[in-house]
Write an enzyme that holds these catalytic residues in place. Sequence first.
Site, PDB file in Angstrom:
ATOM      1  N   HIS A 155     122.668 -46.011  61.473  1.00  0.00           N
ATOM      2  CA  HIS A 155     122.479 -45.247  62.727  1.00  0.00           C
ATOM      3  C   HIS A 155     121.281 -44.306  62.632  1.00  0.00           C
ATOM      4  O   HIS A 155     121.243 -43.275  63.315  1.00  0.00           O
ATOM      5  CB  HIS A 155     123.728 -44.435  63.088  1.00  0.00           C
ATOM      6  N   SER A 276      92.356 -41.512  66.949  1.00  0.00           N
ATOM      7  CA  SER A 276      92.518 -41.268  68.376  1.00  0.00           C
ATOM      8  C   SER A 276      91.163 -40.882  68.954  1.00  0.00           C
ATOM      9  O   SER A 276      90.325 -40.310  68.271  1.00  0.00           O
ATOM     10  CB  SER A 276      93.524 -40.135  68.576  1.00  0.00           C
ATOM     11  N   LYS A 282      94.495 -37.372  64.267  1.00  0.00           N
ATOM     12  CA  LYS A 282      95.410 -38.520  64.289  1.00  0.00           C
ATOM     13  C   LYS A 282      95.030 -39.644  63.336  1.00  0.00           C
ATOM     14  O   LYS A 282      93.867 -39.951  63.125  1.00  0.00           O
ATOM     15  CB  LYS A 282      95.480 -39.096  65.710  1.00  0.00           C
ATOM     16  N   GLU A 289     102.264 -51.267  64.873  1.00  0.00           N
ATOM     17  CA  GLU A 289     102.667 -51.271  66.289  1.00  0.00           C
ATOM     18  C   GLU A 289     102.314 -52.594  66.959  1.00  0.00           C
ATOM     19  O   GLU A 289     103.077 -53.110  67.792  1.00  0.00           O
ATOM     20  CB  GLU A 289     102.005 -50.110  67.025  1.00  0.00           C
TER      21      GLU A 289
END
Length: 460
Positions: A155, A276, A282, A289
């Site tokens: 979980h 970024s 970043k 992804e």
Amino acid sequence: MKLWSGRFGKDTDALVNDFNASISFDQRLYREDIAGSIAHAVMLADCGVISREDAEAITRGLEEILADVEAGKIEFSADNEDIHMNIEALLTARIGDAGKRLHTARSRNDQVALDFRLYVREQIGVIRDQLLDLEETLCRQAERYQAAVMPGYTHLQRAQPISFAQHLLAYAQMLSRDITRLEDCRKRLNQCPLGSGALAGTTYPIDRWQTARALGFDAPMDNSLDGVSDRDYALEFLSGLSILMAHLSRFAEEIILWCSWEFKFIELDDAYATGSSIMPQKKNPDVAELVRGKTGRVYGDLMSLLTVMKGLPLAYNKDMQEDKEPVFDAIDTVEMAVPVFTAMLDTMTVLPENMRRAAGRGFINATDCADYLTKKGMPFRDAYTAVGRLVAVCSAQGKTLEELALEELKAVSDLFEADVYEALNLENCMALRNSWGGPAVAETTRQIAAIREFVSRQRT
Ligand code: ARG
């Protein structure tokens, strides 16, 4: 003029011509198409259907076309619709009447079924090799972090201690199954449709076993109607790739979590991360992804083909020309994703101190604490309740279990002795989880050896 123009009184409408053509995407089957045609021509000569000279002219002509295609010397044309008719037209332009004899006892229906099978079979091998590289990378990384305690989750809540090795090896196991799943697909796929003709076989005395063997198949397909009608091997292949992508997508999700500031279990190499355009600080896990994102297209490819095939009457229908693009798309996606994912994992920096720190909070030794009491004679269910009470005490005081004094432990059960602190030590908790498949070093060592053996068996 079309190869099939005989019964037509008019030229094909230009829009129909473009709509009908598949050469823009099926040209990638040129190698398979040529191999199939050579096997067919040789068999026709051996069976006395065409002359030896014609078969030789066909073989030579096709070999020259193959060389010219590979040298980039050939422009295919939509006027010849697909790869099969493009190559046949080229051949006939080069060698004349012999070229016109090649299509004896054959149809584009069995031809395309053959080419597509050969292509999928080849790509299964390519993908398998890429997955074996990925498994090797996982074994290499796992070997370094067998003693690195990290929290295992359920979980997404810290649950029990495992090692980073154990976590990586779980994915290696999934990949082994992905490989054997593709292998199973290859086994069922490896029957030859050539000689099925348009649908009903042929009146010529052909030898289907000869062409099947020449092309590396186990046998000819047993039913000519089935031979030209089904694309179940492509569906099975796409299912296998979809399951593979599901595994990679879960893994990608974890990579993304692990390199967040919230976890910081790993850091990606600069070459495998991106920045970024506005936020100077970043470092984004775009590779992971995209692997997660591209999983959607592979599922889509499977759904496309399932939907194309659904409801088609036997035998060939032009709908089936729509089988290729989803399969090619899935192949291209997987074959791009796997190596980049492997390289990303190969070059990542693992931060075991941060994993250890995370493991220290969240009571991941609570089960071990209950096991301690159980081993001293308390029934497990009572021990579970007792430790639950201790966790409540700890939560109220902001402490860990091992930070409680022996008197505080004894207040819940007088079975607690000084040796409990050893039992709560996370390194010990992990080391003692030495049941088959567990995270103890001896077990991850066994797993790594077994996976490496699988990999080397696959490579031979
Ligand atoms: N380009 C076609 C395909 O991809 C080849 C088979 C065409 N057969 C036919 N009868 N029109 O499916």
